[in-house]
Design a protein around this motif. Sequence first.
Motif, short mmCIF file in Angstrom:
data_model
loop_
_atom_site.label_atom_id
_atom_site.label_comp_id
_atom_site.label_asym_id
_atom_site.label_seq_id
_atom_site.Cartn_x
_atom_site.Cartn_y
_atom_site.Cartn_z
N VAL A 76 0.84 -1.20 0.00
CA VAL A 76 0.00 0.00 0.00
C VAL A 76 0.87 1.25 0.00
CG1 VAL A 76 -1.73 1.31 1.29
CG2 VAL A 76 -1.93 -1.18 1.13
N GLU A 77 1.91 1.24 0.81
CA GLU A 77 2.77 2.41 0.93
C GLU A 77 3.53 2.69 -0.36
OE1 GLU A 77 4.24 5.78 2.45
OE2 GLU A 77 2.76 4.49 3.44
N GLU A 78 4.04 1.64 -0.99
CA GLU A 78 4.89 1.85 -2.17
C GLU A 78 4.06 1.96 -3.46
OE1 GLU A 78 8.72 -0.57 -0.28
OE2 GLU A 78 7.76 -1.29 -2.13
N TYR A 79 3.11 1.07 -3.64
CA TYR A 79 2.32 1.04 -4.88
C TYR A 79 1.27 2.14 -4.92
CZ TYR A 79 -2.19 -0.54 -6.93
OH TYR A 79 -3.41 -0.61 -7.54
N TYR A 80 0.48 2.28 -3.85
CA TYR A 80 -0.65 3.19 -3.87
C TYR A 80 -0.26 4.61 -3.45
CZ TYR A 80 -5.28 5.14 -3.02
OH TYR A 80 -6.39 5.94 -3.05
#
Length: 458
Positions: A76-80
Motif C-alpha cells: 500500500v505504501e509503495e504502490y498506492y
Amino acid sequence: MTRLVIVSNRVPAPAKEGAASAGGLAVALKAALEERGGIWMGWSGKSSENDEPGALALTEEGKITFALTDLTGKDVEEYYYGFANRVLWPICHYRLDLAEYGRKEMAGYFRVNRFFAHRLAPLLRPDDVVWVHDYHLIPLAAELRQMGFKNRIGFFLHIPWPPADVLYTMPVHEEIMHGLAAYDLVGFQTDHDLENFAGCLRREDMGDAIGDGRFTANDKVFKGGAYGISIETAAFAEFAKKAGSHHLVQRARQSIKGRDLIIGVDRLDYSKGITQRLDAFERFVVNNPAHQRNVTYLQITPKSRSEVPEYEQMQRTVAEQAGRVNGALGTVDWVPIRYINRSVSRPVLAGLYRLAKVGLVTPLRDGMNLVAKEYVAAQDPEDPGVLVLSRFAGAARELKRGALLVNPYDIEGTANALARALNMPLEERRERWQRMMDYLLEYDVSRWCDDFLKDLVD
C-alpha cells in the motif's frame, strides 16, 4: 457470449438491501458484467498486518463474481501512496513540482501489478475479455502477456494524459509507455489526451500512429481512442427531481432564505483548483456589491488521501482561506462561504445541485469531471442553473456550447463569469442547458461502456 473481466484498483462492494445507490460508473460496469457474466477484481482496501496479503476473497452476486485481495502494508505504501499517487497522479496532472520519485516506490508499483496478474491468472478463461481501469494498473497487461495470455485486453485511463515534455520527466516513462502498448485498446477521456499519447510514442521513436485509430509499438499494432466517460443521465435527472423532498435538502433551501446558491463539489485535491476558486468568489463579491448578502457559496470537499502530506497541508490551507474570506466579508446574518469537509450522500447532493443557480467546476486539470455532468442533469428544465466550467476539464470538450468556460488561473475572469451566470436571462439559461442535456442524454455512461467494449472486441 464471452465473459467480461474488469480489473480496477478498488471494487464497489456487492449491493446490500437498503444501501445507497451507486454512482454511474459502477452501475454501468455492473450492468455490462451482468449482461455478459464475469469477474470484477481489485484491491479490498485492506492491508494485512504481516508480509502475506491473504487469500483471494470471492463473492457471487447474480452473474458477477467479485474477487478482492488484500495488500501488505508495504504494498500500500509503495504502490498506492507512493508511485501511483505521488508520481503518476501529479505527472498526469502536469504538477512536476509535486512528483516525488523513489526507486523503492517504483519497484513496489510494478511488483503489485505482477501480484495482481498472478492473482487473476487462475480465474481467466482463454476467451475472456479483460478491461483494466486507470493509472494504478498500467503494467497489468504486460504482466499477463509475459505469462502467455492472448486474451483481448483493454485499458481506460480516467485521468488526463500529459504531453511528452511532461511525461518524460518520469524516470520510468519508457516502461509505462511499453506497458500501455501491451493492450489491444487504450482509451482516453478526450482527443487531446489521445494526441498527447501519440506524441509520446513519436518523441523517442517508440511507436507511431498509423491511421484509423491504430498505433504501432513493441512490434505490434494496437488501437487507441477517446471515450469520454459520463453519467446515467436520465436516471440522475429523475433522482435529482425526487431529491427535493429530502429533509436535508429542504433544510438547505430554507437556510439560504432566497439567496442565490453557488455550489462546488470536489474531492480534496490540488488538481481541483479550490483555492483559486475561493479567490474568484471573493473577487466576485467585492466587485459586485449588489450581490453581497444575496449569494451563498457552498463548497463540499470530502477529505482525500490524508496520509499524503500534500493533502493534509491543503486541507488546512483551504479551511484557513474560507475562514479568512468569511471573516473579511461576512456579517452577523450572512456567511458568504459554507465549507463542508466531509462527504454528502448522493440524494442530498442531487438535491443541492438542483437548488444551485450556478455550478462552479474549475479544476486546474481534470480527465473529465462528472460533477459538471451531474450538475447539468440535476437542473429543473423550466429554470435551469448555469455551469461555470474550467476549460482544462475534459468535460469542456463536450459541454463548451452550453457552459461558461473559464481559465481557473484567471481570478478576475472567473469572477466575471460568476457575475454573468447569476445575471443570465432565463431564455439563455434554458438554451444553454438544453444543448448540454441533449448531448448528455445521447452520450451517457451506458453508451461510453458499450462503445469501448465494441471497439475492444472488434
